[in-house]
Design an enzyme around this catalytic site. Sequence first.
Site, PDB file in Angstrom:
ATOM      1  N   ARG A 127       0.826  -1.217   0.000  1.00  0.00           N
ATOM      2  CA  ARG A 127       0.000   0.000   0.000  1.00  0.00           C
ATOM      3  C   ARG A 127       0.857   1.262   0.000  1.00  0.00           C
ATOM      4  O   ARG A 127       1.867   1.348   0.679  1.00  0.00           O
ATOM      5  CB  ARG A 127      -0.908   0.031   1.226  1.00  0.00           C
ATOM      6  N   ARG A 160       2.845   4.179   4.896  1.00  0.00           N
ATOM      7  CA  ARG A 160       2.506   4.460   6.290  1.00  0.00           C
ATOM      8  C   ARG A 160       3.488   3.771   7.218  1.00  0.00           C
ATOM      9  O   ARG A 160       3.903   2.639   6.966  1.00  0.00           O
ATOM     10  CB  ARG A 160       1.071   3.959   6.583  1.00  0.00           C
TER      11      ARG A 160
END
Length: 221
Positions: A127, A160
Amino acid sequence: MRLVLLGPPGAGKGTQAAAVRDLYGVPHISTGDMLRSAIAAGTPVGLKAKVIVDAGNLVPDDIMAEMVRERITAPDARPGYLLDGYPRNVTQATTLEAILLVLGQKLDHVVHLSLDDAEIVKRLSGRRTCASCGTPCHVTAAPPRVAGRCDNCGGTLVQREDDREEIIGRRLEVYRERTAPVVEFYRQLGLLREVDASGPVAEVRQRLEAALGQGAHGTKP
Ligand code: AP5
């Protein structure tokens, strides 16, 4: 329409939230996004939350309750909302029921996106998230049109902190111990809709729309 989207980290809650927002025209309220904004802005809540979020643990319930109460009473949430990331344990679920009671509101549905651990790890490790608007994409499954740039707003894509492999394991543990019982909580209330989150984004979207009683293209109630 007032909805809650439940599911393990990486199940596709943020991705599918866009579909729900289009269907019902309600704001997507993601407590994860709200915390990340507070962290980026260096607010008192953000300063307290950073270490907790980066380690894959849960931010204290009282902070989350106040954040959610304030957000769902904002003018744009009057027609309804989609809650993503809240409630995350049974205490938060009970607190939400109490907040809704005071506001004279009720949830319409709670959707549970389910996905196995191997696929979760693949999705989270690949991601990339927009540093400006929070929209997620995936390096192989849903690559951006321009490398390193968000399709939605052109912002910079970043990984992240909590998508690092060692933290993903901790988040899965927290999900199993703390959040999975919330699924049962809503089943008991008769609000739960189960959706298999495996397969391509469009297929999951179709299942989600079917679970919400919508046609292939959706019709606003
Ligand atoms: P939060 O941001 O809520 O994280 P999460 O629940 O762990 O969920 P994710 O955002 O990781 O995943 P997602 O299901 O949205 O998946 P996505 O669509 O991005 O919370 C982060 C942290 O904040 C928590 O750990 C906690 O510390 C804190 N926090 C938040 N709320 C809290 C609360 N209420 N109480 C206490 N603490 C709280 O998809 C993942 C990837 O897969 C993307 O790359 C995407 O492109 C890809 N993908 C999506 N669907 C598909 C598909 N069908 N096929 C292939 N790839 C796909």
